[in-house]
Design a protein around this motif. Structure first.
Motif, PDB file in Angstrom:
ATOM      1  N   ARG B 257       4.275   3.363  -3.550  1.00 57.18           N
ATOM      2  CA  ARG B 257       5.264   4.059  -2.728  1.00 57.18           C
ATOM      3  C   ARG B 257       6.644   3.422  -2.902  1.00 57.18           C
ATOM      4  N   ALA B 258       6.674   2.089  -2.953  1.00 57.15           N
ATOM      5  CA  ALA B 258       7.952   1.387  -3.123  1.00 57.15           C
ATOM      6  C   ALA B 258       8.577   1.762  -4.462  1.00 57.15           C
ATOM      7  N   GLN B 259       7.753   1.870  -5.498  1.00 55.35           N
ATOM      8  CA  GLN B 259       8.278   2.260  -6.809  1.00 55.35           C
ATOM      9  C   GLN B 259       8.826   3.684  -6.774  1.00 55.35           C
ATOM     10  N   GLN B 260       8.097   4.554  -6.086  1.00 59.65           N
ATOM     11  CA  GLN B 260       8.542   5.941  -5.957  1.00 59.65           C
ATOM     12  C   GLN B 260       9.930   6.022  -5.301  1.00 59.65           C
ATOM     13  N   HIS B 261      10.194   5.126  -4.342  1.00 61.04           N
ATOM     14  CA  HIS B 261      11.487   5.118  -3.647  1.00 61.04           C
ATOM     15  C   HIS B 261      12.513   4.230  -4.350  1.00 61.04           C
ATOM     16  N   GLU B 262      12.176   3.694  -5.504  1.00 63.88           N
ATOM     17  CA  GLU B 262      13.048   2.745  -6.227  1.00 63.88           C
ATOM     18  C   GLU B 262      13.364   1.520  -5.375  1.00 63.88           C
ATOM     19  N   LEU B 263      12.407   1.131  -4.549  1.00 64.27           N
ATOM     20  CA  LEU B 263      12.626  -0.007  -3.640  1.00 64.27           C
ATOM     21  C   LEU B 263      11.638  -1.145  -3.891  1.00 64.27           C
ATOM     22  N   TRP B 264      11.017  -1.141  -5.061  1.00 66.26           N
ATOM     23  CA  TRP B 264       9.999  -2.160  -5.320  1.00 66.26           C
ATOM     24  C   TRP B 264      10.571  -3.563  -5.219  1.00 66.26           C
ATOM     25  N   GLU B 265      11.780  -3.746  -5.783  1.00 64.61           N
ATOM     26  CA  GLU B 265      12.387  -5.074  -5.771  1.00 64.61           C
ATOM     27  C   GLU B 265      12.606  -5.574  -4.334  1.00 64.61           C
ATOM     28  N   ALA B 266      13.176  -4.701  -3.513  1.00 63.55           N
ATOM     29  CA  ALA B 266      13.459  -5.070  -2.121  1.00 63.55           C
ATOM     30  C   ALA B 266      12.165  -5.332  -1.349  1.00 63.55           C
ATOM     31  N   VAL B 267      11.165  -4.492  -1.571  1.00 64.10           N
ATOM     32  CA  VAL B 267       9.903  -4.659  -0.854  1.00 64.10           C
ATOM     33  C   VAL B 267       9.212  -5.953  -1.295  1.00 64.10           C
ATOM     34  N   HIS B 268       9.175  -6.182  -2.594  1.00 62.78           N
ATOM     35  CA  HIS B 268       8.512  -7.377  -3.110  1.00 62.78           C
ATOM     36  C   HIS B 268       9.185  -8.644  -2.577  1.00 62.78           C
ATOM     37  N   LEU B 269      10.525  -8.640  -2.613  1.00 60.04           N
ATOM     38  CA  LEU B 269      11.291  -9.786  -2.120  1.00 60.04           C
ATOM     39  C   LEU B 269      11.040 -10.020  -0.625  1.00 60.04           C
ATOM     40  N   SER B 270      11.050  -8.951   0.158  1.00 63.43           N
ATOM     41  CA  SER B 270      10.818  -9.092   1.609  1.00 63.43           C
ATOM     42  C   SER B 270       9.417  -9.617   1.886  1.00 63.43           C
ATOM     43  N   VAL B 271       8.457  -9.139   1.129  1.00 63.67           N
ATOM     44  CA  VAL B 271       7.073  -9.576   1.327  1.00 63.67           C
ATOM     45  C   VAL B 271       6.946 -11.067   1.008  1.00 63.67           C
ATOM     46  N   ARG B 272       7.581 -11.510  -0.068  1.00 60.73           N
ATOM     47  CA  ARG B 272       7.538 -12.939  -0.415  1.00 60.73           C
ATOM     48  C   ARG B 272       8.196 -13.797   0.667  1.00 60.73           C
ATOM     49  N   GLN B 273       9.366 -13.338   1.179  1.00 57.94           N
ATOM     50  CA  GLN B 273      10.046 -14.099   2.225  1.00 57.94           C
ATOM     51  C   GLN B 273       9.209 -14.136   3.502  1.00 57.94           C
ATOM     52  N   SER B 274       8.589 -13.025   3.826  1.00 55.36           N
ATOM     53  CA  SER B 274       7.778 -12.951   5.029  1.00 55.36           C
ATOM     54  C   SER B 274       6.600 -13.926   4.930  1.00 55.36           C
ATOM     55  N   ASN B 275       6.041 -14.005   3.745  1.00 52.44           N
ATOM     56  CA  ASN B 275       4.943 -14.939   3.505  1.00 52.44           C
ATOM     57  C   ASN B 275       5.429 -16.385   3.602  1.00 52.44           C
ATOM     58  N   ALA B 276       6.583 -16.656   2.974  1.00 55.42           N
ATOM     59  CA  ALA B 276       7.082 -18.035   2.931  1.00 55.42           C
ATOM     60  C   ALA B 276       7.521 -18.520   4.309  1.00 55.42           C
ATOM     61  N   LEU B 277       8.148 -17.649   5.096  1.00 56.32           N
ATOM     62  CA  LEU B 277       8.693 -18.090   6.385  1.00 56.32           C
ATOM     63  C   LEU B 277       7.693 -17.909   7.523  1.00 56.32           C
ATOM     64  N   TYR B 278       7.106 -16.749   7.622  1.00 53.91           N
ATOM     65  CA  TYR B 278       6.244 -16.479   8.780  1.00 53.91           C
ATOM     66  C   TYR B 278       4.758 -16.593   8.466  1.00 53.91           C
ATOM     67  N   GLY B 279       4.436 -16.924   7.210  1.00 54.79           N
ATOM     68  CA  GLY B 279       3.035 -17.131   6.878  1.00 54.79           C
ATOM     69  C   GLY B 279       2.216 -15.858   6.819  1.00 54.79           C
ATOM     70  N   THR B 280       2.858 -14.726   6.541  1.00 57.50           N
ATOM     71  CA  THR B 280       2.137 -13.463   6.409  1.00 57.50           C
ATOM     72  C   THR B 280       1.110 -13.562   5.278  1.00 57.50           C
ATOM     73  N   THR B 281      -0.088 -13.064   5.523  1.00 51.16           N
ATOM     74  CA  THR B 281      -1.101 -13.059   4.466  1.00 51.16           C
ATOM     75  C   THR B 281      -0.763 -11.966   3.463  1.00 51.16           C
ATOM     76  N   ILE B 282      -0.576 -12.351   2.192  1.00 46.60           N
ATOM     77  CA  ILE B 282      -0.263 -11.364   1.153  1.00 46.60           C
ATOM     78  C   ILE B 282      -1.139 -11.646  -0.071  1.00 46.60           C
ATOM     79  N   PRO B 283      -1.317 -10.648  -0.961  1.00 45.85           N
ATOM     80  CA  PRO B 283      -2.154 -10.888  -2.141  1.00 45.85           C
ATOM     81  C   PRO B 283      -1.528 -11.959  -3.044  1.00 45.85           C
ATOM     82  N   VAL B 284      -2.374 -12.702  -3.734  1.00 45.45           N
ATOM     83  CA  VAL B 284      -1.901 -13.804  -4.582  1.00 45.45           C
ATOM     84  C   VAL B 284      -0.948 -13.285  -5.666  1.00 45.45           C
ATOM     85  N   ASP B 285      -1.264 -12.120  -6.236  1.00 48.46           N
ATOM     86  CA  ASP B 285      -0.411 -11.642  -7.332  1.00 48.46           C
ATOM     87  C   ASP B 285       0.931 -11.075  -6.846  1.00 48.46           C
ATOM     88  N   TRP B 286       1.196 -11.142  -5.547  1.00 48.41           N
ATOM     89  CA  TRP B 286       2.525 -10.770  -5.040  1.00 48.41           C
ATOM     90  C   TRP B 286       3.431 -11.998  -4.902  1.00 48.41           C
TER      91      TRP B 286
END
Lengths: 283, 349
Positions: B257-286
């Motif tokens: 869906r993120a790719q469809q909206h041309e927002l993959w970069e923003a989504v991927h970056l936000s997910v990484r930050q969320s994991n790094a700061l708030y400890g969100t569980t995310i897949p390893v390959d993200w």
């Protein structure tokens, strides 16, 4: 950053500034107030730009709670900046009691509330009465307890404006005064430290017995006010009535229904004192 | 005198949001810094919600209880505003999609717990914009006094109408027709977002989960200078935690869906930050941390224990970046020049 802490009534503040002179002034005037480490609110008085700490110093007032576009002040008005910053924290942040823009004094365990626009004389009257047998409780904010309806003191430094400065210098020549700040956005301002017992008893509330709306500068007159009018005026005079929702409504409703209320017009302090004593004795 | 307050950054706030029990070991100076920073980041309500059943020092308990009263009020008035908009737009046929805080509150998501909610944001199809605007004006909203340049700028280039404010309630509504300015490079598929939106009880719609995250990421990373970033990232953390538990292929669907909206970069970056700061569980390959991630993180944490902004140069760089993302270079120069002249004039007045 220079730092000082102080507590007024139930509320405590941390004030920080890049200018030591502002903090020194605050510490001198708030010397007899408690100094808790863990404070409710933070206010900073910083330079608007880094170099404006030294060149034409200009004080930006910031804090936990802020209004957008607050105008900066010159360094000579720094103490006013601290007062404005601290007031804003109470007006925007405080929820533990209903806040009324009102002064208050106490006698025989009962309190007198005085509300009104700035210029009505409520602040000056409370300062005068504080030196004439009443206990001063606050010149700006009265805190109404949600549970028992008591007025809780908030005896901050009294902020005197224009002619009130001379009036109080005559009334209380030995009181401790702050520096005279000329030509501020609110005119000339000088702070005065409340009487010692006001600070000593600042956690001691009192049941409200009389509410007045003073009107300075008119021919002497006393007018009884109906609860409907009083309620509407106090919703305007409250800083947190809306934010408190149902709790605030109930607290204000009880105050308005329980406490006799009058508007008094007067030309000078003696005249007002006579009217207040007359109404107080009729209670 | 002390300089203690200057030595904090918002890691302390992030830590206490992630693991509220950490707060129970704080000393007085830590508490003061924590509360000041939480207020400055509009996260005091969220923090209060996280701490509300803990055994707190008495002065802190009072502050937390004040913050809870406040966020209850925010929640109540946000829902009231949502209802006012519903009544105003009753005759409008198309879906009205609630966005951000109001959507989380109306749908009862965890992200709404203690959240500061300012304006009401809604999205309608571009074709419905005119009708919605007219209905709102009829129901008592009016234009915030803008000058001609700002007005034209909104109409021509932005993803929303100029802000409207209600004449009696003093609350703002932002009416969007897409989620990024028209001049930004990514071109999200607003039509698909509206078509796939989900109805909620009160007649309004909310985005489907993947779109909600795409919008949150676009708002956080692709639009603006990361002001309020920690708050928006907390939204991201709550949404990811709520949605990723439900179905196994959530992450795959999110990526598509993120790719469809041309927002993959923003989504991927936000997910990484969320994991790094708030400890969100995310897949390893993200998890692919880069140098720019470190800069983003530094920017998100740039505030001291006095609530003041720090790393001014980095903040400025992100400010420039936000404009860079929003419009092409020539237009940017013209825009900044106009803004600067206006600022200059305002100063002289």
């Amino acid at each position: 950053m220079h730092e000082t802490h102080f507590k007024v009534g139930p509320a405590s503040f941390r004030v920080g500034s890049v200018w030591k002179e502002i903090i020194d002034q605050i510490e001198m005037l708030y010397a007899s107030y408690p100094k808790p480490k863990l404070t409710d609110y933070t206010v900073t008085l910083d330079a608007i730009r880094p170099w404006r700490r030294f060149v034409r110093p200009s004080v930006a007032i910031n804090g936990d709670f802020m209004l957008p576009d607050a105008a900066p002040l010159p360094l000579s008005h720094g103490l006013l900046g601290a007062e404005m910053g601290v007031n804003l924290q109470m007006a925007l942040g405080w929820r533990r009691q209903l806040i009324l823009h009102a002064s208050s004094v106490e006698k025989d365990g009962k309190s007198l509330l005085m509300s009104g626009e700035s210029g009505s004389g409520k602040s000056t009257l409370s300062a005068i009465l504080g030196h004439r047998g009443w206990r001063f409780m606050g010149d700006e904010f009265a805190l109404i307890d949600h549970d028992n309806g008591f007025v809780m003191p908030y005896p901050r430094l009294i902020s005197l404006k224009n002619q009130a400065i001379e009036t109080l210098k005559k009334e209380a020549p030995h009181a401790q005064f702050g520096p005279l700040m000329k030509d501020t956005p609110k005119g000339d301002i000088q702070h005065i430290v409340p009487p010692a017992q006001a600070i000593r008893k600042m956690e001691q509330g009192a049941k409200p017995a009389l509410l007045l709306f003073p009107n300075y500068g008119y021919d002497a007159e006393i007018r009884e006010m109906l609860p409907s009018e009083v309620f509407m005026r106090l919703t305007q005079a409250s800083a947190n009535f809306v934010g408190l929702g149902e709790t605030g409504f109930n607290t204000l409703k009880h105050l308005v229904l329980d406490v006799p209320t009058f508007e008094i017009a007067y030309q000078n302090g003696d005249e007002a004192e006579a009217m207040i004593n007359q109404l107080w004795e009729q209670l | 005198m002390s300089n203690a307050g200057l030595h904090y950054d918002t890691w302390l706030l992030v830590d206490c949001l992630r693991e509220p029990d950490r707060a129970l070991r704080l000393n007085d100076a830590d508490w003061v810094a924590l509360i000041t920073m939480a207020r400055a980041e509009s996260l005091i309500g969220t923090l209060a919600y996280r701490l509300k059943n803990k055994k707190l020092p008495q002065p802190v308990a009072h502050i937390i209880s004040d913050a809870l009263i406040d966020s209850d009020y925010q929640y109540r008035s946000a829902l009231w505003e949502v209802d006012c908009a519903r009544r105003a737009l009753e005759s409008y046929d198309g879906p009205v999609v609630l966005m951000k805080g109001s959507a989380y509150a109306a749908a009862g998501f965890n992200a709404s717990h203690g959240r500061f909610i300012g304006d009401l944001d809604i999205m309608v199809s571009e074709g419905g914009l005119k009708e919605v605007e007219e209905l709102l004006l009829k129901a008592g909203w009016e234009w915030v006094k803008e000058d001609e340049y700002d007005e034209a700028y909104y109409r021509d280039y932005m993803h929303e109408l100029p802000p409207l404010i209600h004449s009696e309630r003093d609350r703002m509504i932002d009416v969007h027709h897409t989620i990024l300015p028209k001049t930004a490079e990514p071109n999200p598929n607003a039509r698909a977002m509206i078509a796939d939106a989900l109805p909620i009880d009160d007649g309004h719609y909310i985005f489907m989960p993947e779109d909600m995250i795409c919008h949150c990421a676009a708002h956080l990373m692709a639009d603006g200078d990361l002001a309020g970033g920690l708050r928006n990232l907390w939204d991201m953390h709550c949404l990811l935690s709520d949605f990723s538990g439900a179905a196994g292929d959530f992450w795959m669907r999110l990526k598509q869906r993120a790719q469809q909206h041309e927002l993959w970069e923003a989504v991927h970056l936000s997910v990484r930050q969320s994991n790094a700061l708030y400890g969100t569980t995310i897949p390893v390959d993200w998890m692919q941390w880069g140098i720019s991630d470190t800069l983003f993180q530094k920017r998100l944490l740039a505030r001291n224990g006095w609530g003041q902004k720090t790393y001014k140069l980095l903040r400025f760089a992100f400010y420039i970046r936000s404009h860079w993302l929003r419009m092409p270079p020539l237009m940017l120069i013209k825009h900044l020049l106009t803004k600067w002249r206006k600022g200059h004039k305002a100063h002289q007045l």
